[in-house]
Design an enzyme around this catalytic site. Structure first.
Site, PDB file in Angstrom:
ATOM      1  N   LYS A   1      40.928  40.256  46.975  1.00  0.00           N
ATOM      2  CA  LYS A   1      40.175  41.508  47.088  1.00  0.00           C
ATOM      3  C   LYS A   1      39.035  41.576  46.076  1.00  0.00           C
ATOM      4  CE  LYS A   1      42.213  45.624  46.206  1.00  0.00           C
ATOM      5  NZ  LYS A   1      41.401  46.577  45.395  1.00  0.00           N
ATOM      6  N   SER A   2      39.317  41.222  44.833  1.00  0.00           N
ATOM      7  CA  SER A   2      38.283  41.270  43.801  1.00  0.00           C
ATOM      8  C   SER A   2      37.115  40.347  44.133  1.00  0.00           C
ATOM      9  CB  SER A   2      38.872  40.878  42.439  1.00  0.00           C
ATOM     10  OG  SER A   2      39.771  41.842  41.977  1.00  0.00           O
TER      11      SER A   2
ATOM     12  N   LYS B   1      44.847  54.104  37.589  1.00  0.00           N
ATOM     13  CA  LYS B   1      44.640  53.324  38.811  1.00  0.00           C
ATOM     14  C   LYS B   1      44.614  54.274  40.010  1.00  0.00           C
ATOM     15  CE  LYS B   1      44.421  49.069  37.241  1.00  0.00           C
ATOM     16  NZ  LYS B   1      43.307  48.144  37.591  1.00  0.00           N
TER      17      LYS B   1
ATOM     18  N   GLN C   1      35.953  45.838  35.786  1.00  0.00           N
ATOM     19  CA  GLN C   1      35.031  46.668  36.558  1.00  0.00           C
ATOM     20  C   GLN C   1      33.894  47.184  35.680  1.00  0.00           C
ATOM     21  OE1 GLN C   1      37.249  49.723  38.561  1.00  0.00           O
ATOM     22  NE2 GLN C   1      38.390  48.289  39.829  1.00  0.00           N
TER      23      GLN C   1
ATOM     24  N   ASP D   1      47.444  44.387  37.795  1.00  0.00           N
ATOM     25  CA  ASP D   1      47.736  44.831  39.161  1.00  0.00           C
ATOM     26  C   ASP D   1      49.125  44.410  39.632  1.00  0.00           C
ATOM     27  OD1 ASP D   1      45.357  46.172  39.514  1.00  0.00           O
ATOM     28  OD2 ASP D   1      44.323  44.450  40.390  1.00  0.00           O
TER      29      ASP D   1
ATOM     30  N   GLY E   1      37.874  51.915  43.676  1.00  0.00           N
ATOM     31  CA  GLY E   1      37.252  52.030  42.371  1.00  0.00           C
ATOM     32  C   GLY E   1      36.312  50.876  42.089  1.00  0.00           C
TER      33      GLY E   1
END
Length: 427
Positions: free
Chosen positions: A20-21, A339, A168, A312, A92
Site C-alpha cells: 500500500k505504501s 492511526k 508520512q 502497522d 492519511g
C-alpha cells in the site's frame, strides 16, 4: 458479519496484494514525473484508489491496461487546479503526501476525508510546511481535516528535526523540497520506512542519506518509469500470524516485500520462537517467499527503534502475544493512538472482549498469555487492520460466534482478504 471460527488448519501458497505504501508513492511520482509511468502489481484498495482519483481531478491522465496502471506524467508544473475539493477517503497517506506536493503549486485546493480521517492530526505536516512558507489551515489546534492548501511557488528550504517518527511527514516535506530552490535537510527521530527516498532515486532524482539525516536539493525534474510493486508485508502479517497460531498450519507467502525499514515483524516472530524461513530472496527488488508453520511462542518486549519498523503490524503482534507463553510488553507505540482509530484502545477492547488478558498503557499494551479466545460481538472501528486482526483471532475460537461490525473497512487495503482465507481453509 459472522466470522469463521474453529479453524483446523490453514495450508497453501498465497500472493498478497501490492504494498500500500509503495502503491501510493508510485502513483504520486508517476503523476509528477515527465513521461509515461507503467505500474505492475499495484494495490487496488480504496486508499490507493483515492490517490488515483485525486490526480485525475488534478488533470493527470491515468488508465488501466490488463495487468498494469499507466500514468501520463505531467511534471511538477503540469498539474491543473481541481474543480472540486479532493476526497482522500480514509487515507492519511494520501492527505499528508498530497498536502506536501500541493503546497508548492500555484493554486489552492481543499483536501477532505471520511469521519476517521477527519479526526487525525495534520499539524505534524502544517508546521514544517509553514516553515517553508506554505499556507495550510485545518480545524482547531491539531489542524484536523478538512485541510486547505494555498499553493506557494516560492517555498524556502528548511532544516527540520521530526518530532515524531513518521514516514508520512518526512515524505510531505520531501515532496515540497523537490520543488524548492535550495537544500532541505530532515533529521529523523527514528528511522522510518524509506519508500519515498527510494522512489525519488528510482525516478531519476537525487538526495543523500546519512543515518537519520536526509538532504535534498531542489528544484528537480523526474522521469517516468516502469515499476513492479512487491507484495505488502503488512497484509502478509495476518497470514504469518495465522500460520503461527492456528494448530496444524503451514503457509507459504510469495513475493513479499522485505525492505529493511519494514521487517521488524519478522524479527519479532523469530524472537518469539516462531518457525519462519525465507525462500527465493531477491535483494535487488527486496522481496522474498516466506514460509511459516504452527509454533510455540514466548512473550517478549517490543520497544524503542523497532517500533517504527512494525508500527502497522502491532495489532496482529498483540494477537500473537495472546497465544504466547508469558508476558509481552509493547512500549513507545503512542503513535498507534492517531492511526485510523486509536489502535491501542481498539486492540485492547476487541481482544479483551474475546477473552485475552490484555491491558492498555499510555504508549502500548501489556499482554499475558497464553489465553483461549471466545466469541464476541466487536467492531473494526472503521480500521482495516483491526478488522483483519479480528478475523484471524476468530479462527481460534471454539465456543460462541464472532460477529464483526463495519467489516467493509478491510477493503481499504485488502479487498480479497476473505476470498484468500477461504483458499487457505482446510477442514
Amino acid at each position: 458479519m459472522k466470522l469463521r471460527t474453529k479453524a483446523k488448519a490453514l495450508r497453501g501458497r498465497l500472493r498478497v496484494p501490492g504494498d500500500k505504501s509503495i502503491s501510493h508513492r508510485a502513483v504520486i511520482f508517476g503523476a509528477i514525473a515527465e513521461g509515461q509511468t507503467v505500474i505492475h502489481g499495484l494495490l487496488r484498495g480504496q486508499d490507493v484508489l483515492a490517490t488515483i482519483q485525486a490526480f485525475r481531478d488534478l488533470g493527470v491522465t491515468i488508465y488501466e491496461s490488463a495487468d498494469s496502471l499507466i500514468i501520463e506524467g505531467r511534471g511538477f508544473k503540469g498539474l491543473k487546479p481541481a474543480q472540486k475539493p479532493l476526497d482522500m477517503g480514509n487515507s492519511g497517506t494520501s492527505m499528508r503526501l498530497l498536502a506536501g506536493l500541493l503546497a508548492a503549486q500555484d493554486f489552492s485546493v481543499q483536501l477532505f476525508g471520511d469521519d476517521s480521517l477527519s479526526r487525525r492530526p495534520m499539524d505534524r505536516i502544517t508546521i514544517p510546511l509553514s516553515l517553508m512558507g506554505a499556507e495550510l489551515s485545518g480545524q482547531g489546534e491539531k489542524e484536523l481535516p478538512p485541510l486547505i492548501v494555498k499553493g506557494c511557488q516560492g517555498l524556502r528550504p528548511i532544516h527540520y528535526q521530526l518530532p515524531v517518527a513518521s514516514a508520512q511527514v518526512k515524505s510531505a516535506i520531501l515532496l515540497a523540497a523537490l520543488q524548492t530552490q535550495g537544500e532541505t535537510v530532515i533529521l529523523e527521530k527514528e528511522l522510518t520506512r524509506n519508500h519515498t527516498e527510494e522512489m525519488i532515486e528510482q525516478f531519476g532524482g537525487k538526495l543523500s542519506v546519512a543515518g537519520k539525516q536526509i538532504s535534498i536539493k531542489g528544484p528537480q525534474r523526474l522521469q517516468g518509469q516502469t515499476l513492479q510493486i512487491p507484495g505488502d508485508l503488512s497484509s502478509a502479517a495476518f497470514w504469518l500470524a495465522a500460520g503461527l497460531i492456528v494448530p496444524g498450519s503451514d503457509l507459504v507467502l510469495e513475493n513479499v516485500g522485505i525492505n529493511p525499514t519494514r521487517t521488524g515483524l519478522l524479527e519479532v516472530i523469530e524472537k518469539m520462537g516462531g518457525q519462519l524461513s525465507y525462500q527465493a530472496v531477491d535483494k535487488d527488488i527486496q522481496t522474498a517467499t516466506l514460509k511459516v508453520s504452527y509454533s510455540t511462542l514466548k512473550g517478549i518486549e517490543i520497544s524503542g527503534d523497532l517500533i517504527p519498523r512494525l508500527i502497522d503490524e502491532l495489532p496482529v503482534i498483540a494477537l500473537l502475544a495472546t497465544q504466547a507463553q508469558g508476558t509481552t510488553y509493547i512500549r513507545d507505540a503512542q503513535e498507534l493512538r492517531v492511526k485510523e482509530t486509536d489502535r491501542i484502545q481498539a486492540v485492547t477492547d476487541v481482544l479483551g472482549q474475546m477473552g485475552a488478558d490484555i491491558q492498555a498503557t499510555e504508549d502500548g499494551m501489556v499482554i499475558r498469555g497464553k489465553t483461549p479466545l471466545h466469541g464476541a460481538a466487536v467492531s473494526t472501528c472503521g480500521d482495516h487492520r483491526i478488522g483483519m486482526m479480528t478475523a484471524i483471532a476468530a479462527l481460534l475460537v471454539e465456543e460462541g460466534q464472532v460477529t464483526l461490525e463495519r467489516a467493509e473497512a478491510i477493503l481499504t487495503s485488502y479487498p480479497d482478504f476473505f476470498k484468500d482465507l477461504e483458499r487457505l481453509w482446510h477442514d
